[in-house]
Design a protein around this motif. Sequence first.
Motif, PDB file in Angstrom:
ATOM      1  N   ASN A   1       0.847  -1.181   0.000  1.00 42.79           N
ATOM      2  CA  ASN A   1       0.000   0.000   0.000  1.00 42.79           C
ATOM      3  C   ASN A   1       0.887   1.237   0.000  1.00 42.79           C
ATOM      4  O   ASN A   1       1.561   1.530   0.983  1.00 42.79           O
ATOM      5  CB  ASN A   1      -0.902   0.003   1.242  1.00 42.79           C
ATOM      6  N   ILE A   2       0.901   1.946  -1.132  1.00 44.81           N
ATOM      7  CA  ILE A   2       1.673   3.196  -1.224  1.00 44.81           C
ATOM      8  C   ILE A   2       0.767   4.313  -0.766  1.00 44.81           C
ATOM      9  O   ILE A   2      -0.208   4.658  -1.448  1.00 44.81           O
ATOM     10  CB  ILE A   2       2.173   3.423  -2.665  1.00 44.81           C
ATOM     11  N   ASP A   3       1.067   4.898   0.391  1.00 43.83           N
ATOM     12  CA  ASP A   3       0.054   5.723   1.047  1.00 43.83           C
ATOM     13  C   ASP A   3       0.722   6.561   2.129  1.00 43.83           C
ATOM     14  O   ASP A   3       1.734   6.166   2.696  1.00 43.83           O
ATOM     15  CB  ASP A   3      -0.985   4.775   1.683  1.00 43.83           C
ATOM     16  N   ALA A   4       0.130   7.730   2.421  1.00 43.03           N
ATOM     17  CA  ALA A   4       0.565   8.503   3.588  1.00 43.03           C
ATOM     18  C   ALA A   4      -0.062   7.955   4.871  1.00 43.03           C
ATOM     19  O   ALA A   4       0.409   8.257   5.967  1.00 43.03           O
ATOM     20  CB  ALA A   4       0.182   9.976   3.419  1.00 43.03           C
ATOM     21  N   HIS A   5      -1.132   7.172   4.707  1.00 40.48           N
ATOM     22  CA  HIS A   5      -1.925   6.704   5.846  1.00 40.48           C
ATOM     23  C   HIS A   5      -1.965   5.174   5.884  1.00 40.48           C
ATOM     24  O   HIS A   5      -1.834   4.527   4.834  1.00 40.48           O
ATOM     25  CB  HIS A   5      -3.362   7.237   5.734  1.00 40.48           C
ATOM     26  N   THR A   6      -2.220   4.624   7.056  1.00 39.97           N
ATOM     27  CA  THR A   6      -2.217   3.161   7.171  1.00 39.97           C
ATOM     28  C   THR A   6      -3.536   2.520   6.737  1.00 39.97           C
ATOM     29  O   THR A   6      -3.545   1.367   6.323  1.00 39.97           O
ATOM     30  CB  THR A   6      -1.929   2.729   8.626  1.00 39.97           C
ATOM     31  N   ASP A   7      -4.643   3.237   6.856  1.00 38.51           N
ATOM     32  CA  ASP A   7      -5.959   2.714   6.478  1.00 38.51           C
ATOM     33  C   ASP A   7      -6.283   1.387   7.150  1.00 38.51           C
ATOM     34  O   ASP A   7      -6.770   0.443   6.520  1.00 38.51           O
ATOM     35  CB  ASP A   7      -6.079   2.595   4.946  1.00 38.51           C
ATOM     36  N   VAL A   8      -6.015   1.347   8.453  1.00 36.33           N
ATOM     37  CA  VAL A   8      -6.384   0.162   9.245  1.00 36.33           C
ATOM     38  C   VAL A   8      -7.346   0.546  10.369  1.00 36.33           C
ATOM     39  O   VAL A   8      -7.324  -0.023  11.457  1.00 36.33           O
ATOM     40  CB  VAL A   8      -5.138  -0.544   9.852  1.00 36.33           C
ATOM     41  N   ARG A   9      -8.201   1.515  10.089  1.00 38.70           N
ATOM     42  CA  ARG A   9      -9.185   1.917  11.087  1.00 38.70           C
ATOM     43  C   ARG A   9     -10.255   0.850  11.228  1.00 38.70           C
ATOM     44  O   ARG A   9     -10.525   0.104  10.278  1.00 38.70           O
ATOM     45  CB  ARG A   9      -9.880   3.210  10.649  1.00 38.70           C
ATOM     46  N   PRO A  10     -10.889   0.790  12.390  1.00 34.44           N
ATOM     47  CA  PRO A  10     -12.013  -0.150  12.541  1.00 34.44           C
ATOM     48  C   PRO A  10     -13.197   0.276  11.677  1.00 34.44           C
ATOM     49  O   PRO A  10     -13.289   1.425  11.229  1.00 34.44           O
ATOM     50  CB  PRO A  10     -12.348  -0.050  14.035  1.00 34.44           C
ATOM     51  N   LEU A  11     -14.086  -0.655  11.426  1.00 37.16           N
ATOM     52  CA  LEU A  11     -15.322  -0.346  10.699  1.00 37.16           C
ATOM     53  C   LEU A  11     -16.111   0.708  11.471  1.00 37.16           C
ATOM     54  O   LEU A  11     -15.944   0.863  12.679  1.00 37.16           O
ATOM     55  CB  LEU A  11     -16.165  -1.619  10.554  1.00 37.16           C
ATOM     56  N   LYS A  12     -16.975   1.417  10.762  1.00 34.96           N
ATOM     57  CA  LYS A  12     -17.873   2.362  11.430  1.00 34.96           C
ATOM     58  C   LYS A  12     -19.274   1.781  11.394  1.00 34.96           C
ATOM     59  O   LYS A  12     -19.820   1.538  10.309  1.00 34.96           O
ATOM     60  CB  LYS A  12     -17.847   3.713  10.707  1.00 34.96           C
TER      61      LYS A  12
ATOM     62  N   HIS B   1     -15.264   1.585   5.075  1.00 32.49           N
ATOM     63  CA  HIS B   1     -15.114   2.967   4.621  1.00 32.49           C
ATOM     64  C   HIS B   1     -13.706   3.135   4.066  1.00 32.49           C
ATOM     65  O   HIS B   1     -12.920   2.169   4.049  1.00 32.49           O
ATOM     66  CB  HIS B   1     -15.412   3.936   5.770  1.00 32.49           C
ATOM     67  N   SER B   2     -13.392   4.330   3.637  1.00 29.14           N
ATOM     68  CA  SER B   2     -12.122   4.520   2.927  1.00 29.14           C
ATOM     69  C   SER B   2     -10.904   4.419   3.840  1.00 29.14           C
ATOM     70  O   SER B   2      -9.773   4.362   3.348  1.00 29.14           O
ATOM     71  CB  SER B   2     -12.117   5.871   2.198  1.00 29.14           C
ATOM     72  N   GLY B   3     -11.114   4.373   5.146  1.00 27.19           N
ATOM     73  CA  GLY B   3      -9.991   4.235   6.069  1.00 27.19           C
ATOM     74  C   GLY B   3      -9.833   2.834   6.625  1.00 27.19           C
ATOM     75  O   GLY B   3      -8.941   2.597   7.440  1.00 27.19           O
ATOM     76  N   SER B   4     -10.662   1.877   6.188  1.00 23.35           N
ATOM     77  CA  SER B   4     -10.683   0.565   6.837  1.00 23.35           C
ATOM     78  C   SER B   4     -10.175  -0.620   6.017  1.00 23.35           C
ATOM     79  O   SER B   4     -10.111  -1.731   6.541  1.00 23.35           O
ATOM     80  CB  SER B   4     -12.121   0.247   7.279  1.00 23.35           C
ATOM     81  N   PRO B   5      -9.808  -0.475   4.736  1.00 21.69           N
ATOM     82  CA  PRO B   5      -9.616  -1.687   3.912  1.00 21.69           C
ATOM     83  C   PRO B   5      -8.569  -2.651   4.456  1.00 21.69           C
ATOM     84  O   PRO B   5      -8.783  -3.875   4.396  1.00 21.69           O
ATOM     85  CB  PRO B   5      -9.186  -1.127   2.549  1.00 21.69           C
ATOM     86  N   PHE B   6      -7.478  -2.132   4.999  1.00 20.43           N
ATOM     87  CA  PHE B   6      -6.412  -3.054   5.414  1.00 20.43           C
ATOM     88  C   PHE B   6      -6.682  -3.628   6.811  1.00 20.43           C
ATOM     89  O   PHE B   6      -6.159  -4.681   7.156  1.00 20.43           O
ATOM     90  CB  PHE B   6      -5.054  -2.377   5.258  1.00 20.43           C
ATOM     91  N   ARG B   7      -7.498  -2.935   7.593  1.00 21.07           N
ATOM     92  CA  ARG B   7      -8.001  -3.549   8.816  1.00 21.07           C
ATOM     93  C   ARG B   7      -8.832  -4.774   8.440  1.00 21.07           C
ATOM     94  O   ARG B   7      -8.686  -5.870   9.002  1.00 21.07           O
ATOM     95  CB  ARG B   7      -8.838  -2.521   9.591  1.00 21.07           C
ATOM     96  N   GLN B   8      -9.718  -4.593   7.466  1.00 21.04           N
ATOM     97  CA  GLN B   8     -10.557  -5.709   7.010  1.00 21.04           C
ATOM     98  C   GLN B   8      -9.691  -6.850   6.470  1.00 21.04           C
ATOM     99  O   GLN B   8      -9.950  -8.021   6.730  1.00 21.04           O
ATOM    100  CB  GLN B   8     -11.523  -5.203   5.923  1.00 21.04           C
TER     101      GLN B   8
END
Lengths: 333, 333, 333
Positions: free
Chosen positions: B159-170, B175-182
């Motif tokens: 994942n080439i990104d400034a952000h980790t995108d491992v937030r929990p689901l809402k 959502h756009s911040g959760s894919p790698f958490r999933q």
Amino acid sequence: MTSLRFRTSLQPVDASCIYRSGDSEDPRIGDICVYDLQSLPEAPCVVAILGVPQDIGVERNGGRVGAAEAPAAIRRALTKLAPTAFLSALQSGELALCDLGNIETDGKTLEQIHDEHYDIVAQLVRRGIVPIVLGGGHDCAWPTVRAISSDGQPYGVINIDAHTDVRPLKDGRAHSGSPFRQMLDMPSSCLAPGGFVEFGIQSTGASAHHIASVRQAGMHVMMLDEIRRDGIHEAWQRAMSHAAASGRTYVSVDMDAFASAYAPGVSAPAADGFAPHEVRACLTQAAASGSLIALDILEVNPRYDVDGRTAKLAAQLIADVIQGLASTRGAKS
Amino acid sequence: MTSLRFRTSLQPVDASCIYRSGDSEDPRIGDICVYDLQSLPEAPCVVAILGVPQDIGVERNGGRVGAAEAPAAIRRALTKLAPTAFLSALQSGELALCDLGNIETDGKTLEQIHDEHYDIVAQLVRRGIVPIVLGGGHDCAWPTVRAISSDGQPYGVINIDAHTDVRPLKDGRAHSGSPFRQMLDMPSSCLAPGGFVEFGIQSTGASAHHIASVRQAGMHVMMLDEIRRDGIHEAWQRAMSHAAASGRTYVSVDMDAFASAYAPGVSAPAADGFAPHEVRACLTQAAASGSLIALDILEVNPRYDVDGRTAKLAAQLIADVIQGLASTRGAKS
Amino acid sequence: MTSLRFRTSLQPVDASCIYRSGDSEDPRIGDICVYDLQSLPEAPCVVAILGVPQDIGVERNGGRVGAAEAPAAIRRALTKLAPTAFLSALQSGELALCDLGNIETDGKTLEQIHDEHYDIVAQLVRRGIVPIVLGGGHDCAWPTVRAISSDGQPYGVINIDAHTDVRPLKDGRAHSGSPFRQMLDMPSSCLAPGGFVEFGIQSTGASAHHIASVRQAGMHVMMLDEIRRDGIHEAWQRAMSHAAASGRTYVSVDMDAFASAYAPGVSAPAADGFAPHEVRACLTQAAASGSLIALDILEVNPRYDVDGRTAKLAAQLIADVIQGLASTRGAKS
């Protein structure tokens, strides 16, 4: 707990400028910054943000105004950033970050504003608190210099800038192009011999006369193209060896030192200049050296900014400085 | 000739998004891309573009919407580029490029869109076709991950990104911040041990908790400043050694990994980040390695773009990937 | 004192385009540039600026117009720059800078404008004056080539550009994409064998056919990614070894050679490209080599510029060239 009190009243930070995530798994600077000056935590390293929302000095210098809006724009960007790089220092009590709010500028002369600025920064520096001043035009460097000079101890200064800012006063009055002229002409200055470094000056942005006047004072002008030729890391070490010899270094950042692609929202943009990562590494290193006693981030002009890009860069630089300060304190403790 | 059919109907590419030079001495990607899915040429390497014009996941994440307009903007830029670097592979029949059009998103939930996205990408990957997904928000990575995981073979992800995108689901929703958490929480995942790399994460854009959670899963977080310290070439080799060990690598590009000077049109711009040439070289190398099985270009937001700059950069990255894929097939043949 | 007279009348520089500081301690280029062509100082090195405010060739090429406004925008930026890097050469009389004004373009065909452009540049070059042409579209390179070829002496050309500009004529007419095709097809050309270098060409901006046609003519195409791989300094030395062998080098700068972050205001922006400092160093070096006989700065398009960023970059490049020229003359004297 401690309390900060100043002779002059400060305008508290407007709530609209503070972002808070409210998420303990993802705190932001808005969540960890202290806004209530009565409940400032004691810490070996305290960083205090101070806004100076004026562009009177820019106007006097014939520049385009707008820098008065910078403190609000920078705070909006800063409070959204994650304090990840210094979270452990915050949690261990080694570091505390507070925001003092703004100097009241409405209806005041630049001289009155400078006097209040001087008064607050002098008190902070004497207490060992590191002020981060959000300008405002580059005239803000003048009261900061007076403040760090007020306790009679030697100090050094690095001005990261495309311009030298050593112009004479206009009608006897300070302006955004004169702060370092005022510093060099200060009667009983504590500026260390050779302790002033102009860093990133562009030959198309500074006159030969102004450059020569700095060098004739025994100080240093490091031109952008020379810095690139030598490598910024090596150049910065040289700058620090001049300015940090006294153990007390003040760094003033004019955002027009960056190429306008990265910092479009400034009073006087330049086609070429530093890239963000170049200056970021310098500032973190300066803060981590343990000698940094004050920082200014000046000349952000939100009226010319593109989607807050310049304010975000200013905020990033502040985070980099806090990271450097935190690393020192952590190492010392 | 072959034909591509999917369970779900796709919206053909709007003609207004396709530039064709009609000049045999100067063909453009719009001239050589196949839009009629009934007449897809057989080729050792087939690349298929798929648009997902939605920003529901961005909105759920509290971001600023606009990414739904990205597929059209990227196609306008992409079809104008010259296919010079892979023209011989096209002419020799080693390479074919087609554009499947868009997933129909009107009136659908994000979950329905993700299911169709999953379905199409899974079919492409099983047939050895390399999908290039034009998002949409970063939630698009989740159906792509499910798709490449669906055949039970191990895979790696960068994942080439400034952000980790491992937030929990809402509220239990993606959502756009959760894919790698999933992805990390997927029950019967085929993700190779240590096969996930976050590349370019910024400490001011990612919480300590989120970074730690990726590392605790045995995965890798490569911070932007560490990448710069080590050199991006070396850092990318390390990322590939983690993610490409399985021989099946999926690369997801969040355009906010670039400094906002280069990519102003994104949902969450950052002052610092990669320069175009840094990521371009990485992507070409990944594609030339022979292990790349899928690519996403996500989070372009035309509403905040400056004269199409970000869409053009996205298009350039796609051309770089096709160039890399073509070089491999050419070498193999 | 000398006087410059041409067959064709020139439009004097509009006063609104000239910034003068009037400050002897901080002169700007507007203060030291000579606008009265009757009182041009004699000097070993004379640089003459010439504006060509037209975008007819851009329009013929299907590009977006606006370059006609470039000379005014570039002059506004240029006259504000400090001549610090060449002030001593000016003061010693080694260097003189004048601005001839603009070619009158109203109501004229592109061919008429090109003929006047040819006539003036030919006279300048024969007198050893270095013309700096402010386009206009890239079609301006064609009359400059004819001019430097007119005295029957060999010459070399470096085109700094994302594109090759070797397209065929359209309906027998020149346009902004055809100048170097016209040059290569010139019947009795004095172009030195192997003396033409395309520098910075992007594979997504140039067709394989066009690139091959330059190489088949025995000339050189240096692609952007190859330049980066080899290092721009080394690559530029190679370019100069090809183009400067004759001792007479013409450099044509298409501003779209820069990444659009740095040069947003151009006819055909590209996501990637040079950074300012890369090209600046090349131009100064070329000028300092003593072989530079003419320079064009083309394709600035103020209609798409962001706060004058591209015009400022163009002005900076001009200052860099003058700096290089001054350094040579100073060394020679």
